[in-house]
Design an enzyme around this catalytic site. Structure first.
Site, PDB file in Angstrom:
ATOM      1  N   HIS A  72     -12.354 -34.042 -22.334  1.00  0.00           N
ATOM      2  CA  HIS A  72     -11.531 -34.101 -21.126  1.00  0.00           C
ATOM      3  C   HIS A  72     -11.171 -32.719 -20.605  1.00  0.00           C
ATOM      4  CE1 HIS A  72      -7.937 -33.715 -23.876  1.00  0.00           C
ATOM      5  NE2 HIS A  72      -7.437 -33.094 -22.825  1.00  0.00           N
ATOM      6  N   ASP A 119     -13.837 -38.147 -27.400  1.00  0.00           N
ATOM      7  CA  ASP A 119     -13.334 -37.049 -26.567  1.00  0.00           C
ATOM      8  C   ASP A 119     -13.736 -35.712 -27.197  1.00  0.00           C
ATOM      9  OD1 ASP A 119     -11.950 -35.518 -24.748  1.00  0.00           O
ATOM     10  OD2 ASP A 119      -9.952 -36.014 -25.516  1.00  0.00           O
ATOM     11  N   SER A 219      -4.771 -29.070 -25.748  1.00  0.00           N
ATOM     12  CA  SER A 219      -5.904 -29.970 -25.630  1.00  0.00           C
ATOM     13  C   SER A 219      -7.173 -29.195 -25.979  1.00  0.00           C
ATOM     14  CB  SER A 219      -6.033 -30.484 -24.188  1.00  0.00           C
ATOM     15  OG  SER A 219      -5.171 -31.551 -23.942  1.00  0.00           O
TER      16      SER A 219
END
Length: 272
Positions: A72, A119, A219
């Site tokens: 992502h 992911d 992230s």
């Protein structure tokens, strides 16, 4: 450190207006760690900052030409990868590499684009990182980290690294770390709402009754274990429940060992 998040498109179904599931929703962490502390300089020479004007994700150097991050995170065609960063105010030892084009980015084919499994992504670095460079003090500011060897347990005590806001809302100058308790898929699934979008390719960090393990870190950034043979990259920061500063659910990571065949296949097949 207080964490702010971007809410993902996926929303957890409510059971009642007062239920936890109606309050907390899954979302992506934006590069901030809850309850971290300053890392030691050189402690995580493999971490990188992905920047498009400003920092937007983390990643890990696994080879002089390759960075591993979350799928992502790969939303820009062009951005910079900054390696060797410790103090944000001091870029004397950093190596900055430009990524120009989607052809240098590889997102897992099964990743659906929202919160959920698979992911993971790879970035090809055209101008190789110099993994032999030394700082003025003789230390190596940039290094790669090993993928899991399978010789060591991947649950238990781990470390999470990233740059994030403190309780005042200010960005710390120093790279932060968090001692994290790593749990496997089965234990994590039992601690999450039944509607949580996780699969057996995920691992989590979790300390029951605290917010420490919820939505921690950058992230795409590294969750590592230290072994007798050195550090191994076991997880990639994926998602957690929001608002992260108050939720007591686990944080969810992509399990690196679940994708090692995919990683090696992409690295081997890609040629400039």
């Amino acid at each position: 450190m207080k964490l702010f998040v971007a809410i993902a498109a996926l929303v957890i179904a409510s059971v009642s207006g007062a239920s936890l599931d109606s309050i907390f929703r899954p979302g992506f962490p934006e590069g901030r760690i809850i309850n971290g502390q300053p890392a030691t300089k050189g402690e995580a020479p493999y971490i990188v900052s992905l920047k498009s004007g400003s920092h937007f994700c983390g990643g890990s150097i696994i080879d002089e030409h390759w960075v591993l991050t979350a799928g992502h995170c790969l939303i820009y065609a062009n951005f910079e990868v900054v390696a060797g960063l410790y103090l944000r105010s001091d870029q004397s030892d950093v190596q900055i590499r430009k990524v120009n084009g989607k052809q240098f980015q590889f997102v897992h084919e099964l990743y659906g684009g929202n919160v959920g499994p698979h992911d993971i992504g790879l970035i090809y670095i055209e101008e190789a990182f110099d993994l032999n460079a030394l700082s003025r003090d003789g230390s190596a500011p940039v290094a790669s980290i090993k993928l899991p060897t399978g010789q060591y347990e991947q649950e238990g005590s781990g470390l999470l690294f990233g740059w994030g806001r403190d309780n005042s809302g200010a960005l710390p100058n120093t790279l932060q770390k968090l001692d994290a308790n790593i749990i496997g898929y089965t234990e994590c699934k039992a601690a999450l709402p039944s509607s949580a979008p996780i699969e057996n390719v995920n691992i989590c960090t979790y300390t029951a009754g605290t917010t420490d393990g919820a939505c921690n870190g950058d992230s795409g950034g590294p969750l590592i274990i230290n072994t007798p043979a050195g550090a191994e990259l076991v997880g990639i920061v994926s998602w957690g429940y929001t608002p992260c500063a108050s939720t007591r659910y686990p944080s969810v990571f992509t399990s690196v060992s679940s994708y090692q065949s995919w990683i090696y296949e992409k690295m081997t097949a890609y040629q400039i």
